[in-house]
Scaffold this motif. Sequence first.
Motif, mmCIF file in Angstrom:
data_model
loop_
_atom_site.group_PDB
_atom_site.id
_atom_site.type_symbol
_atom_site.label_atom_id
_atom_site.label_comp_id
_atom_site.label_asym_id
_atom_site.label_seq_id
_atom_site.Cartn_x
_atom_site.Cartn_y
_atom_site.Cartn_z
ATOM 1 N N PRO A 85 0.802 -1.230 0.000
ATOM 2 C CA PRO A 85 0.000 0.000 0.000
ATOM 3 C C PRO A 85 0.834 1.280 0.000
ATOM 4 O O PRO A 85 0.418 2.277 -0.568
ATOM 5 N N TRP A 86 2.021 1.269 0.619
ATOM 6 C CA TRP A 86 2.831 2.494 0.659
ATOM 7 C C TRP A 86 3.204 2.964 -0.736
ATOM 8 O O TRP A 86 3.436 4.133 -0.974
ATOM 9 N N ARG A 87 3.263 2.027 -1.701
ATOM 10 C CA ARG A 87 3.675 2.401 -3.052
ATOM 11 C C ARG A 87 2.676 3.363 -3.684
ATOM 12 O O ARG A 87 3.048 4.192 -4.522
ATOM 13 N N LEU A 88 1.414 3.276 -3.285
ATOM 14 C CA LEU A 88 0.410 4.211 -3.803
ATOM 15 C C LEU A 88 0.768 5.657 -3.487
ATOM 16 O O LEU A 88 0.411 6.571 -4.218
ATOM 17 N N LEU A 89 1.454 5.860 -2.372
ATOM 18 C CA LEU A 89 1.786 7.219 -1.961
ATOM 19 C C LEU A 89 3.067 7.733 -2.610
ATOM 20 O O LEU A 89 3.444 8.875 -2.406
ATOM 21 N N ALA A 90 3.738 6.885 -3.392
ATOM 22 C CA ALA A 90 4.972 7.296 -4.046
ATOM 23 C C ALA A 90 4.648 8.124 -5.291
ATOM 24 O O ALA A 90 5.150 7.896 -6.380
ATOM 25 N N HIS A 91 3.764 9.046 -5.117
ATOM 26 C CA HIS A 91 3.386 10.008 -6.145
ATOM 27 C C HIS A 91 3.172 11.325 -5.410
ATOM 28 O O HIS A 91 2.442 11.361 -4.426
ATOM 29 N N PRO A 92 3.815 12.389 -5.868
ATOM 30 C CA PRO A 92 3.765 13.629 -5.080
ATOM 31 C C PRO A 92 2.364 14.155 -4.813
ATOM 32 O O PRO A 92 2.080 14.618 -3.714
ATOM 33 N N LEU A 93 1.474 14.062 -5.781
ATOM 34 C CA LEU A 93 0.132 14.594 -5.564
ATOM 35 C C LEU A 93 -0.658 13.735 -4.578
ATOM 36 O O LEU A 93 -1.369 14.252 -3.719
ATOM 37 N N ARG A 94 -0.510 12.418 -4.658
ATOM 38 C CA ARG A 94 -1.238 11.545 -3.732
ATOM 39 C C ARG A 94 -0.796 11.765 -2.291
ATOM 40 O O ARG A 94 -1.622 11.839 -1.386
ATOM 41 N N ARG A 121 0.490 14.440 -1.038
ATOM 42 C CA ARG A 121 0.051 15.777 -0.619
ATOM 43 C C ARG A 121 -1.457 15.809 -0.338
ATOM 44 O O ARG A 121 -1.899 16.466 0.598
ATOM 45 N N ILE A 122 -2.244 15.109 -1.156
ATOM 46 C CA ILE A 122 -3.691 15.043 -0.924
ATOM 47 C C ILE A 122 -3.957 14.432 0.449
ATOM 48 O O ILE A 122 -4.710 14.985 1.257
ATOM 49 N N LEU A 123 -3.330 13.300 0.716
ATOM 50 C CA LEU A 123 -3.553 12.616 1.989
ATOM 51 C C LEU A 123 -3.088 13.472 3.160
ATOM 52 O O LEU A 123 -3.794 13.609 4.159
ATOM 53 N N ALA A 124 -1.914 14.080 3.033
ATOM 54 C CA ALA A 124 -1.406 14.934 4.114
ATOM 55 C C ALA A 124 -2.334 16.123 4.362
ATOM 56 O O ALA A 124 -2.629 16.469 5.513
ATOM 57 N N HIS A 125 -2.818 16.754 3.292
ATOM 58 C CA HIS A 125 -3.716 17.913 3.432
ATOM 59 C C HIS A 125 -5.014 17.516 4.136
ATOM 60 O O HIS A 125 -5.472 18.216 5.049
ATOM 61 N N LEU A 126 -5.592 16.401 3.721
ATOM 62 C CA LEU A 126 -6.852 15.973 4.338
ATOM 63 C C LEU A 126 -6.654 15.577 5.799
ATOM 64 O O LEU A 126 -7.523 15.827 6.633
ATOM 65 N N ARG A 127 -5.538 14.964 6.129
ATOM 66 C CA ARG A 127 -5.269 14.613 7.530
ATOM 67 C C ARG A 127 -5.097 15.857 8.386
ATOM 68 O O ARG A 127 -5.501 15.884 9.532
ATOM 69 N N LEU A 128 -4.492 16.878 7.817
ATOM 70 C CA LEU A 128 -4.229 18.095 8.579
ATOM 71 C C LEU A 128 -5.442 19.021 8.638
ATOM 72 O O LEU A 128 -5.752 19.579 9.688
ATOM 73 N N GLY A 141 -9.029 17.977 -12.257
ATOM 74 C CA GLY A 141 -9.104 16.657 -12.877
ATOM 75 C C GLY A 141 -8.069 15.700 -12.300
ATOM 76 O O GLY A 141 -8.389 14.565 -11.931
ATOM 77 N N ALA A 142 -6.821 16.147 -12.227
ATOM 78 C CA ALA A 142 -5.751 15.300 -11.669
ATOM 79 C C ALA A 142 -6.016 15.021 -10.195
ATOM 80 O O ALA A 142 -5.843 13.890 -9.717
ATOM 81 N N THR A 143 -6.453 16.027 -9.480
ATOM 82 C CA THR A 143 -6.721 15.848 -8.054
ATOM 83 C C THR A 143 -7.852 14.853 -7.835
ATOM 84 O O THR A 143 -7.761 13.971 -6.985
ATOM 85 N N SER A 144 -8.905 14.968 -8.613
ATOM 86 C CA SER A 144 -10.031 14.051 -8.502
ATOM 87 C C SER A 144 -9.607 12.621 -8.824
ATOM 88 O O SER A 144 -9.975 11.680 -8.115
ATOM 89 N N TYR A 145 -8.813 12.455 -9.891
ATOM 90 C CA TYR A 145 -8.341 11.121 -10.270
ATOM 91 C C TYR A 145 -7.535 10.491 -9.125
ATOM 92 O O TYR A 145 -7.779 9.351 -8.736
ATOM 93 N N HIS A 146 -6.564 11.223 -8.590
ATOM 94 C CA HIS A 146 -5.703 10.667 -7.543
ATOM 95 C C HIS A 146 -6.474 10.455 -6.236
ATOM 96 O O HIS A 146 -6.178 9.514 -5.498
ATOM 97 N N ALA A 147 -7.478 11.269 -5.964
ATOM 98 C CA ALA A 147 -8.314 11.044 -4.777
ATOM 99 C C ALA A 147 -9.078 9.729 -4.922
ATOM 100 O O ALA A 147 -9.195 8.960 -3.963
ATOM 101 N N ARG A 148 -9.572 9.456 -6.119
ATOM 102 C CA ARG A 148 -10.280 8.178 -6.346
ATOM 103 C C ARG A 148 -9.342 6.987 -6.199
ATOM 104 O O ARG A 148 -9.731 5.950 -5.652
#
Length: 187
Positions: free
Chosen positions: A9-18, A20-27, A45-52
């Motif tokens: 699962p950690w590999r999913l986060l090896a993308h800068p936008l993903r 950052r999305i997770l960090a922003h929502l946690r904070l 569009g990119a943000t929505s895709y990576h959030a999904r």
Amino acid sequence: MTDSPSNAPWRLLAHPLRSRILAHLRLHGGATAAELARALGTNTGATSYHARVLADAGLLEDTGLGDGRSRVWAAAEEDEERAVDTSVAVSTIDDADDLADALWLAHDLVDHHAQRMHGWVDAQVSWPLVWQEECGLDDREVLVDETQLAAMRAELGAVLERYRRRGAGTPGARRVSAVVALTPLPR
């Protein structure tokens, strides 16, 4: 069955936008893809895709608070079985792409917390005195062998776990980031 590095699962986060999305929502709590895009300086569009993608992996959830056209995303509550383990020993990774992803993620995590600490250094003067005194960086050297190092890390994790939700329902309680960074020093 344990995850191999290539499907962990950690590999999913090896993308800068993903990450950052997770960090922003946690904070900051829940947000739509448009709100995330504005906050992170990217496009909707990119943000929505990576959030999904993160939601499909169980790292984000749709709060159900959207208006039918947009979803309000929130970081999923972590539990022991679903938590993303970012402490993968890089010596166990055989694939060059997997190794590059793991190293990028580790460096990104360090950069993220360094930025957060720089922000605190600048903002702390506007906080109440007790927060100024209790928050910040604490640097201590310890002398341990391998067994003691593992025990110390487990103890620190147990202390943080006990406080994970301790302030729930308490007026004035704030989320605090506690970063454990155990780093061997040169001899």
